[in-house]
Design a protein around this motif. Structure first.
Motif, PDB file in Angstrom:
ATOM      1  N   MET A  72       0.883  -1.102  -0.168  1.00  0.00           N
ATOM      2  CA  MET A  72      -0.020   0.100   0.023  1.00  0.00           C
ATOM      3  C   MET A  72       0.674   1.124   0.021  1.00  0.00           C
ATOM      4  SD  MET A  72      -3.389  -0.158   0.416  1.00  0.00           S
ATOM      5  CE  MET A  72      -4.264  -0.762   1.448  1.00  0.00           C
ATOM      6  N   ASN A  73       1.968   1.209   0.669  1.00  0.00           N
ATOM      7  CA  ASN A  73       2.623   2.521   1.169  1.00  0.00           C
ATOM      8  C   ASN A  73       3.679   2.574  -0.286  1.00  0.00           C
ATOM      9  OD1 ASN A  73       2.127   4.157   3.001  1.00  0.00           O
ATOM     10  ND2 ASN A  73       3.114   2.603   4.446  1.00  0.00           N
ATOM     11  N   TYR A  74       4.244   1.323  -0.758  1.00  0.00           N
ATOM     12  CA  TYR A  74       5.037   1.232  -1.675  1.00  0.00           C
ATOM     13  C   TYR A  74       4.514   1.943  -3.188  1.00  0.00           C
ATOM     14  CZ  TYR A  74       8.663  -0.170  -5.422  1.00  0.00           C
ATOM     15  OH  TYR A  74       9.653  -0.007  -6.137  1.00  0.00           O
ATOM     16  N   HIS A  75       3.118   1.671  -3.199  1.00  0.00           N
ATOM     17  CA  HIS A  75       2.288   1.998  -4.406  1.00  0.00           C
ATOM     18  C   HIS A  75       1.659   3.333  -3.977  1.00  0.00           C
ATOM     19  CE1 HIS A  75       3.798  -1.364  -6.552  1.00  0.00           C
ATOM     20  NE2 HIS A  75       3.222  -2.199  -5.734  1.00  0.00           N
ATOM     21  N   SER A  76       1.931   4.096  -3.335  1.00  0.00           N
ATOM     22  CA  SER A  76       1.024   5.214  -3.053  1.00  0.00           C
ATOM     23  C   SER A  76       1.329   6.332  -3.879  1.00  0.00           C
ATOM     24  CB  SER A  76       1.260   5.679  -1.653  1.00  0.00           C
ATOM     25  OG  SER A  76       2.557   5.860  -1.186  1.00  0.00           O
ATOM     26  N   LEU A  77       2.283   6.384  -4.601  1.00  0.00           N
ATOM     27  CA  LEU A  77       2.512   7.541  -5.549  1.00  0.00           C
ATOM     28  C   LEU A  77       1.736   7.597  -6.710  1.00  0.00           C
ATOM     29  CD1 LEU A  77       6.337   8.275  -5.328  1.00  0.00           C
ATOM     30  CD2 LEU A  77       4.803   9.736  -4.631  1.00  0.00           C
ATOM     31  N   LEU A  78       1.485   8.849  -7.280  1.00  0.00           N
ATOM     32  CA  LEU A  78       0.745   8.813  -8.644  1.00  0.00           C
ATOM     33  C   LEU A  78       1.810   9.381  -9.756  1.00  0.00           C
ATOM     34  CD1 LEU A  78      -2.458  10.938  -7.596  1.00  0.00           C
ATOM     35  CD2 LEU A  78      -2.452   8.569  -8.228  1.00  0.00           C
ATOM     36  N   HIS A  79       1.454   8.661 -10.693  1.00  0.00           N
ATOM     37  CA  HIS A  79       2.555   8.974 -11.885  1.00  0.00           C
ATOM     38  C   HIS A  79       2.603  10.545 -12.031  1.00  0.00           C
ATOM     39  CE1 HIS A  79       4.038   9.478 -16.017  1.00  0.00           C
ATOM     40  NE2 HIS A  79       4.143   8.150 -16.112  1.00  0.00           N
ATOM     41  N   GLU A  80       3.714  11.068 -12.203  1.00  0.00           N
ATOM     42  CA  GLU A  80       3.813  12.473 -12.198  1.00  0.00           C
ATOM     43  C   GLU A  80       3.327  13.224 -13.127  1.00  0.00           C
ATOM     44  OE1 GLU A  80       5.095  13.631  -8.841  1.00  0.00           O
ATOM     45  OE2 GLU A  80       5.703  15.230 -10.195  1.00  0.00           O
ATOM     46  N   ASP A  81       2.895  12.685 -14.433  1.00  0.00           N
ATOM     47  CA  ASP A  81       2.123  13.272 -15.400  1.00  0.00           C
ATOM     48  C   ASP A  81       0.752  13.550 -14.655  1.00  0.00           C
ATOM     49  OD1 ASP A  81       3.576  11.862 -18.368  1.00  0.00           O
ATOM     50  OD2 ASP A  81       4.438  13.310 -17.007  1.00  0.00           O
ATOM     51  N   MET A  82       0.153  12.806 -13.952  1.00  0.00           N
ATOM     52  CA  MET A  82      -1.077  13.045 -13.317  1.00  0.00           C
ATOM     53  C   MET A  82      -1.022  14.517 -12.720  1.00  0.00           C
ATOM     54  SD  MET A  82      -2.365   9.599 -12.161  1.00  0.00           S
ATOM     55  CE  MET A  82      -4.154   9.493 -12.342  1.00  0.00           C
ATOM     56  N   ARG A  83       0.114  15.125 -12.431  1.00  0.00           N
ATOM     57  CA  ARG A  83      -0.072  16.422 -11.917  1.00  0.00           C
ATOM     58  C   ARG A  83      -0.455  17.478 -12.547  1.00  0.00           C
ATOM     59  NH1 ARG A  83       4.371  17.790  -8.106  1.00  0.00           N
ATOM     60  NH2 ARG A  83       3.243  19.746  -8.501  1.00  0.00           N
ATOM     61  N   HIS A  84      -0.031  17.173 -13.842  1.00  0.00           N
ATOM     62  CA  HIS A  84      -0.459  18.172 -14.958  1.00  0.00           C
ATOM     63  C   HIS A  84      -2.006  18.203 -14.978  1.00  0.00           C
ATOM     64  CE1 HIS A  84       3.683  18.157 -15.872  1.00  0.00           C
ATOM     65  NE2 HIS A  84       3.678  17.118 -16.408  1.00  0.00           N
ATOM     66  N   PHE A  85      -2.586  17.012 -14.734  1.00  0.00           N
ATOM     67  CA  PHE A  85      -4.039  16.752 -14.703  1.00  0.00           C
ATOM     68  C   PHE A  85      -4.644  17.750 -13.685  1.00  0.00           C
ATOM     69  CE2 PHE A  85      -8.018  14.561 -14.949  1.00  0.00           C
ATOM     70  CZ  PHE A  85      -8.458  14.604 -13.612  1.00  0.00           C
ATOM     71  N   PHE A  86      -3.883  17.749 -12.347  1.00  0.00           N
ATOM     72  CA  PHE A  86      -4.417  18.340 -11.466  1.00  0.00           C
ATOM     73  C   PHE A  86      -4.403  20.000 -11.655  1.00  0.00           C
ATOM     74  CE2 PHE A  86      -5.833  16.030  -7.884  1.00  0.00           C
ATOM     75  CZ  PHE A  86      -5.476  14.773  -8.220  1.00  0.00           C
ATOM     76  N   ASP A  87      -3.133  20.273 -12.490  1.00  0.00           N
ATOM     77  CA  ASP A  87      -2.842  21.755 -12.336  1.00  0.00           C
ATOM     78  C   ASP A  87      -3.978  22.252 -13.427  1.00  0.00           C
ATOM     79  OD1 ASP A  87       0.799  21.004 -12.738  1.00  0.00           O
ATOM     80  OD2 ASP A  87      -0.712  21.383 -10.902  1.00  0.00           O
ATOM     81  N   ALA A  88      -4.584  21.514 -14.287  1.00  0.00           N
ATOM     82  CA  ALA A  88      -5.569  21.801 -15.554  1.00  0.00           C
ATOM     83  C   ALA A  88      -6.822  21.964 -14.912  1.00  0.00           C
ATOM     84  CB  ALA A  88      -5.411  20.961 -16.523  1.00  0.00           C
ATOM     85  N   TYR A  89      -7.092  21.499 -13.645  1.00  0.00           N
ATOM     86  CA  TYR A  89      -8.459  21.267 -13.127  1.00  0.00           C
ATOM     87  C   TYR A  89      -8.556  22.395 -12.319  1.00  0.00           C
ATOM     88  CZ  TYR A  89     -11.615  17.532 -13.177  1.00  0.00           C
ATOM     89  OH  TYR A  89     -12.890  16.877 -13.484  1.00  0.00           O
ATOM     90  N   PRO A  90     -10.076  23.036 -12.653  1.00  0.00           N
ATOM     91  CA  PRO A  90     -10.449  24.174 -11.999  1.00  0.00           C
ATOM     92  C   PRO A  90     -10.421  23.909 -10.456  1.00  0.00           C
ATOM     93  CG  PRO A  90     -12.409  23.522 -13.124  1.00  0.00           C
ATOM     94  CD  PRO A  90     -11.211  22.465 -13.447  1.00  0.00           C
ATOM     95  N   ASP A  91      -9.943  25.073  -9.613  1.00  0.00           N
ATOM     96  CA  ASP A  91     -10.033  25.072  -8.238  1.00  0.00           C
ATOM     97  C   ASP A  91     -11.265  24.717  -7.684  1.00  0.00           C
ATOM     98  OD1 ASP A  91      -7.401  27.533  -7.327  1.00  0.00           O
ATOM     99  OD2 ASP A  91      -7.429  25.440  -8.233  1.00  0.00           O
ATOM    100  N   HIS A  92     -12.367  25.329  -8.224  1.00  0.00           N
ATOM    101  CA  HIS A  92     -13.762  25.123  -7.684  1.00  0.00           C
ATOM    102  C   HIS A  92     -14.524  23.809  -8.037  1.00  0.00           C
ATOM    103  CE1 HIS A  92     -14.443  26.246 -11.930  1.00  0.00           C
ATOM    104  NE2 HIS A  92     -15.385  25.614 -11.890  1.00  0.00           N
ATOM    105  N   ALA A  93     -13.703  23.043  -8.943  1.00  0.00           N
ATOM    106  CA  ALA A  93     -14.133  21.508  -9.014  1.00  0.00           C
ATOM    107  C   ALA A  93     -14.594  21.019  -7.917  1.00  0.00           C
ATOM    108  CB  ALA A  93     -13.282  20.912  -9.803  1.00  0.00           C
ATOM    109  N   HIS A  94     -15.897  20.147  -7.595  1.00  0.00           N
ATOM    110  CA  HIS A  94     -15.879  19.434  -6.320  1.00  0.00           C
ATOM    111  C   HIS A  94     -15.018  18.215  -6.247  1.00  0.00           C
ATOM    112  CE1 HIS A  94     -18.087  17.035  -3.326  1.00  0.00           C
ATOM    113  NE2 HIS A  94     -18.817  18.029  -3.232  1.00  0.00           N
ATOM    114  N   PRO A  95     -14.408  18.125  -5.254  1.00  0.00           N
ATOM    115  CA  PRO A  95     -13.524  16.937  -5.193  1.00  0.00           C
ATOM    116  C   PRO A  95     -14.104  15.524  -5.349  1.00  0.00           C
ATOM    117  CG  PRO A  95     -13.345  18.244  -3.168  1.00  0.00           C
ATOM    118  CD  PRO A  95     -14.566  18.740  -4.082  1.00  0.00           C
ATOM    119  N   MET A  96     -15.181  15.281  -5.641  1.00  0.00           N
ATOM    120  CA  MET A  96     -15.827  14.006  -6.096  1.00  0.00           C
ATOM    121  C   MET A  96     -15.648  14.057  -7.643  1.00  0.00           C
ATOM    122  SD  MET A  96     -16.881  11.781  -3.880  1.00  0.00           S
ATOM    123  CE  MET A  96     -18.381  10.826  -4.481  1.00  0.00           C
ATOM    124  N   ALA A  97     -15.859  14.992  -8.226  1.00  0.00           N
ATOM    125  CA  ALA A  97     -15.606  15.104  -9.641  1.00  0.00           C
ATOM    126  C   ALA A  97     -14.074  14.893 -10.041  1.00  0.00           C
ATOM    127  CB  ALA A  97     -16.041  16.500 -10.162  1.00  0.00           C
TER     128      ALA A  97
END
Ligand code: SDX
Length: 389
Positions: A72-97
């Motif tokens: 569980m711990n060893y695999h807890s990181l996300l692919h760094e490219d997914m960071r760009h996904f977060f960067d592109a997402y609007p701040d007001h997006a509901h966390p469930m979305a």
């Protein structure tokens, strides 16, 4: 099978299916995961052990626990490219979305995990999914408040890691409060599975078409978001706050509205399709809510108001005649609030807790030799054939 009535294995054709995962007795208020009572599990287990139990059908040995937690711990990181996904997402997006979008995009970054039906190294696949979704949830929260993300740490256990990722910032020397970690552990266990509820049925329906586990869970997250389902925990708090701001704390008006057939309003956190008695999880959540507030030295006027509302419901013939009692969502939001978790993250916490149950139900459906694509039928009540004039 153990006296079970055999239903149509296609589950959606008859609305009933057969399952070994979770047992509910709605009349007696009993809930068991793989035969273990929810009260025992909530009191004595770690969430990762209950996740293991739901997926494998038995509680882990010490060695299995250690290997599962290490994975569980060893695999807890996300692919760094997914960071760009977060960067592109609007701040007001509901966390469930954000969480639902993250779930489905995980299959893009980890295609080898797509076919989670293969039993070999199922742990590897399940721990990656459970762990990455927790990281994604914490990242979604940070994104929603415009804070930098905090990476998971290998020295922290599942719940501590989650809390640390949510509340640590580069400018505070945050230490995880053991009371908060213990409360999260119990809350995640209470939410881990619940038989053929709306979101579990959606996960199975999508999976029955051959869609991968991530896409199925992404659909389940969307179903859970609904205010009549997992979204109720957020709406309970909003309802209690409105009683204070609009009704000067008087519960009578909100109870009258809930009984008024001309008013679509429903009392959030009350009633259940299966429980026609007190939801056993709500009992645990209620006790826990008061214990956690006391341990954290938090006083919240909404807790007394919730008790007053519950008393009004339990004393009112309208609710008594319909077997309407508090359900899991009635008190859980008040505990999250005391733990410092924001309202729009309540359903995300529900989703993270429910992932092991969704996985277990999905695997059971996919491994059913009689399994077929979910395809409900209908009774047609429309026009008979008519010509285009
Ligand atoms: C979850 O299925 C699961 O297991 C779900 C869950 C899980 O762990 O996965 O347990 C999680 O979703 C819990 C429920 C969270 N939702 C809420 O708290 C929203 C408020 N509750 C209601 O919307 C409702 O009780 C449901 C959606 C939970 C259940 O709806 P049902 O089974 O369709 O109930 P119903 O509409 O058939 O109600 C029967 C009667 C009706 O009145 P009559 O037509 O008989 O006159 O009870 C009334 C309803 O109007 N009623 C309510 C009510 N819930 C039912 N009246 C006022 N307030 C309510 N909350």
């Amino acid at each position: 099978k153990t006296g079970m009535i055999t239903y149509d294995p296609g589950f959606v054709n008859t609305g009933c299916c057969q399952s070994d995962v979770t047992y509910i007795d709605g009349e007696k208020g009993i809930l068991r995961y793989r035969g273990y009572d929810i009260n025992d599990l909530a009191e004595k287990c770690e969430f990762v052990d209950v996740a293991y139990l739901l997926v494998h059908g038995k509680l882990p040995s010490r060695e299995q626990h250690d290997e599962f937690s290490t994975n569980m711990n060893y695999h807890s990181l996300l692919h760094e490219d997914m960071r760009h996904f977060f960067d592109a997402y609007p701040d007001h997006a509901h966390p469930m979305a954000t969480l639902s979008a993250m779930a489905v995009s995980l299959s893009t970054f980890y295609p080898e995990l797509e076919d989670a039906t293969l039993q070999e190294n199922i742990d590897y696949k399940v721990t990656r999914l459970l762990s990455k979704m927790r990281t994604a949830a914490a990242f979604a929260y940070k994104k929603s408040i415009g804070h930098p993300i905090v990476y998971p740490r290998p020295d922290l256990k599942y719940c501590e890691n989650f809390i640390n990722m949510m509340f640590r910032t580069p400018v505070n020397s945050y230490e995880v409060d053991p009371v908060v970690a213990k409360a999260l552990n119990k809350l995640l266990i209470l939410h881990a599975d619940h038989e053929q509820n709306c979101s579990a049925s959606v996960v199975k329906m999508v999976g029955s078409a051959g869609a991968n586990l991530y896409a199925s869970i992404s659909a389940g997250i969307c179903a859970l978001w609904g205010p009549l389902h997992g979204g109720a925990n957020q709406h309970v708090i909003e309802m209690l706050e409105r009683i204070i701001t609009e009704d000067k704390g008087d519960v009578k008006r909100v109870v009258a509205r809930a009984k008024d057939k001309n008013d679509p309003f429903r009392l959030m956190g009350v009633g259940h399709r299966v429980y026609k008695s007190y939801d056993p999880r709500a009992k645990v959540a209620k006790t826990m809510c008061k214990d956690v507030l006391e341990a954290l030295g938090v006083s919240d006027p909404l807790v007394d108001l919730a008790q007053e509302l519950e008393d009004a419901v339990l004393a009112d013939d309208y609710f008594v005649e319909r077997n309407l009692y508090p359900n899991i969502d009635f008190y859980t939001g008040l505990t999250y609030r005391a733990m410092g978790i924001p309202t729009d993250m309540f359903t995300v916490m529900f989703a993270i807790g429910r992932i092991p149950g969704w996985i277990a139900q999905w695997l059971e459906m996919r491994e059913d030799p009689h399994g077929r694509i979910g395809r409900p039928r209908q009774i047609y009540t429309g026009h008979t054939q008519r010509p285009v004039e």
